[in-house]
Design a protein around this motif. Sequence first.
Motif, PDB file in Angstrom:
ATOM      1  N   VAL A   1       0.794  -1.011  -0.029  1.00 28.55           N
ATOM      2  CA  VAL A   1      -0.174  -0.219   0.088  1.00 28.55           C
ATOM      3  C   VAL A   1       1.015   0.846  -0.108  1.00 28.55           C
ATOM      4  O   VAL A   1       1.567   1.276   0.392  1.00 28.55           O
ATOM      5  CB  VAL A   1      -1.226   0.137   1.519  1.00 28.55           C
ATOM      6  N   SER A   2       0.535   2.467  -1.052  1.00 30.71           N
ATOM      7  CA  SER A   2       1.838   3.308  -1.283  1.00 30.71           C
ATOM      8  C   SER A   2      -0.039   4.187  -0.815  1.00 30.71           C
ATOM      9  O   SER A   2      -0.571   4.555  -1.096  1.00 30.71           O
ATOM     10  CB  SER A   2       2.214   3.658  -2.257  1.00 30.71           C
ATOM     11  N   PHE A   3       0.856   5.693  -0.516  1.00 30.55           N
ATOM     12  CA  PHE A   3      -0.119   6.651  -0.282  1.00 30.55           C
ATOM     13  C   PHE A   3       0.585   8.209  -0.931  1.00 30.55           C
ATOM     14  O   PHE A   3       1.799   8.323  -1.198  1.00 30.55           O
ATOM     15  CB  PHE A   3      -0.023   7.403   1.481  1.00 30.55           C
ATOM     16  N   TYR A   4       0.295   9.023  -1.865  1.00 29.68           N
ATOM     17  CA  TYR A   4      -0.031  10.104  -2.386  1.00 29.68           C
ATOM     18  C   TYR A   4      -0.028  11.266  -1.695  1.00 29.68           C
ATOM     19  O   TYR A   4      -1.729  11.476  -2.030  1.00 29.68           O
ATOM     20  CB  TYR A   4      -0.254   9.661  -3.822  1.00 29.68           C
ATOM     21  N   LEU A   5       0.646  12.640  -1.668  1.00 32.99           N
ATOM     22  CA  LEU A   5      -0.183  13.273  -1.274  1.00 32.99           C
ATOM     23  C   LEU A   5      -0.343  14.738  -2.365  1.00 32.99           C
ATOM     24  O   LEU A   5       0.698  14.378  -2.881  1.00 32.99           O
ATOM     25  CB  LEU A   5       0.948  14.076  -0.100  1.00 32.99           C
ATOM     26  N   TYR A   6      -1.676  15.250  -2.388  1.00 33.03           N
ATOM     27  CA  TYR A   6      -1.862  16.087  -3.143  1.00 33.03           C
ATOM     28  C   TYR A   6      -2.093  17.572  -2.418  1.00 33.03           C
ATOM     29  O   TYR A   6      -3.119  17.084  -1.773  1.00 33.03           O
ATOM     30  CB  TYR A   6      -2.831  15.768  -4.743  1.00 33.03           C
ATOM     31  N   THR A   7      -1.696  18.576  -3.340  1.00 32.49           N
ATOM     32  CA  THR A   7      -1.883  20.337  -2.320  1.00 32.49           C
ATOM     33  C   THR A   7      -2.173  21.008  -2.778  1.00 32.49           C
ATOM     34  O   THR A   7      -2.558  21.088  -4.124  1.00 32.49           O
ATOM     35  CB  THR A   7      -1.073  20.602  -1.142  1.00 32.49           C
ATOM     36  N   LYS A   8      -2.965  21.679  -2.377  1.00 32.18           N
ATOM     37  CA  LYS A   8      -2.956  23.079  -3.486  1.00 32.18           C
ATOM     38  C   LYS A   8      -1.396  23.453  -4.147  1.00 32.18           C
ATOM     39  O   LYS A   8      -1.309  23.923  -5.226  1.00 32.18           O
ATOM     40  CB  LYS A   8      -3.350  24.104  -2.867  1.00 32.18           C
TER      41      LYS A   8
ATOM     42  N   ASN B   1      -3.023   3.395  -2.726  1.00 34.07           N
ATOM     43  CA  ASN B   1      -2.911   2.895  -3.826  1.00 34.07           C
ATOM     44  C   ASN B   1      -2.763   1.667  -3.806  1.00 34.07           C
ATOM     45  O   ASN B   1      -1.155   1.611  -2.869  1.00 34.07           O
ATOM     46  CB  ASN B   1      -1.332   3.376  -4.860  1.00 34.07           C
ATOM     47  N   TRP B   2      -3.491   0.541  -3.778  1.00 28.86           N
ATOM     48  CA  TRP B   2      -3.405  -0.542  -2.793  1.00 28.86           C
ATOM     49  C   TRP B   2      -2.847  -1.728  -3.883  1.00 28.86           C
ATOM     50  O   TRP B   2      -3.477  -1.831  -4.619  1.00 28.86           O
ATOM     51  CB  TRP B   2      -4.362  -1.270  -2.218  1.00 28.86           C
ATOM     52  N   GLU B   3      -1.731  -2.537  -4.036  1.00 29.60           N
ATOM     53  CA  GLU B   3      -1.505  -2.662  -5.236  1.00 29.60           C
ATOM     54  C   GLU B   3      -2.005  -4.287  -5.449  1.00 29.60           C
ATOM     55  O   GLU B   3      -2.568  -4.625  -6.473  1.00 29.60           O
ATOM     56  CB  GLU B   3       0.054  -3.376  -4.698  1.00 29.60           C
ATOM     57  N   ARG B   4      -2.669  -5.116  -4.571  1.00 31.50           N
ATOM     58  CA  ARG B   4      -3.415  -6.680  -4.988  1.00 31.50           C
ATOM     59  C   ARG B   4      -4.580  -5.879  -5.516  1.00 31.50           C
ATOM     60  O   ARG B   4      -5.192  -7.438  -5.524  1.00 31.50           O
ATOM     61  CB  ARG B   4      -3.039  -7.009  -3.542  1.00 31.50           C
TER      62      ARG B   4
ATOM     63  N   ALA C   1      -5.057  -4.560   3.661  1.00 34.76           N
ATOM     64  CA  ALA C   1      -4.893  -2.358   3.188  1.00 34.76           C
ATOM     65  C   ALA C   1      -5.530  -1.388   3.816  1.00 34.76           C
ATOM     66  O   ALA C   1      -4.476  -0.562   4.045  1.00 34.76           O
ATOM     67  CB  ALA C   1      -5.770  -2.789   1.166  1.00 34.76           C
ATOM     68  N   GLY C   2      -7.163  -2.062   4.126  1.00 37.06           N
ATOM     69  CA  GLY C   2      -7.197  -0.919   5.438  1.00 37.06           C
ATOM     70  C   GLY C   2      -6.924  -1.041   6.947  1.00 37.06           C
ATOM     71  O   GLY C   2      -6.637   0.098   7.322  1.00 37.06           O
TER      72      GLY C   2
END
Length: 337
Positions: free
Chosen positions: A63-70, A132-135, A151-152
């Motif tokens: 499981v990976s994490f992608y941060l978006y901001t202004k 993003n959860w690969e499985r 994943a949770g």
Amino acid sequence: MKVAVVLVALLAAAHALPIEERVNGENGWFVPQDDGSLEWMDIKDAEELLSKYTPIESRSNDVSFYLYTKQNPTNGKEIWSDASSIHDSHFNKNHGTRFVIHGWKGKYTDSMNVKITKAWLSKGEYNVIVVNWERSQTANYVSSVAAVPGAGTKVGEMIEYLHEHHGMSLEDLEVIGHSLGAHVAGFAGKKVGGKRIHTIVGLDPAMPLFSYDKPDKRLNADDAFYVESIQTNGGEKGFLKPIGKGTFYPNGGRDQPGCGTDIGGSCSHHRSVLYYVEAVTEDNFGTIKCGDYQAALANECGSTYSNVRMGAVTNAYMVEGDYYVPVNSEAPFGKIE
């Protein structure tokens, strides 16, 4: 994967109920296949198969994490449970946070995530973290279902890390999941515990291989302070009976106008995402309070609009029960009195 397919076929041949006795979501499920078709699986067979997958999936679910901001609205910054990672990103503890979780065969760059991210960033300063959860990306739906709890749990661990080490507010946290992603959100809530996540929004939570009578194994109303479920393809890809504290039934919750014959329900299933995006940006989905979910399904809730809007951030403090939601066949989908 070939072994799994053969096993499914053998189980189905040996135990499947007669066609006239099959009730999707009650005594089995029509399980999605990679080619878009559906295959019946009895409850007993499904539980046997899932028990074989679970030990494997729990060890191999990246499981990976992608941060978006202004400051970086279109180029996600990967973050992880490490101080330097967070400090090198635009994460701001003073801003509200939104986790967004895709469903089966999805990935973090999917249009669903792009639209929800853009919607929230158009409303102000937020930390939007796309999961993003690969499985989930395997073509085998059963394997993806088996990966949901793991994943949770990892999403929940990330929430705990940001809260405990970087001051992220749980009171201004919303976790949004579509289809299987809704159940990932539910397990994140279970991991954090104590209804401490403020809001979870399930966008047409997936029904195949999830049971009404096993709330501990799916998204349920106790997974957050407030759980909202927007159900658009009930009885097929999504749940028909309510599973949120506040449950909304656009067009009665089974199928959506403008989707045509919609074989397999994919259009109606995805409409939950489009409705949610519009709800965030426009706050224009008027609702009609219903006595129960059967009335919502049948559009027998009268014609008087309530003061509740589907998807509104204020719902956590004022909503409980089932709502019929009138919708248009094309954007703008929302209707208000």
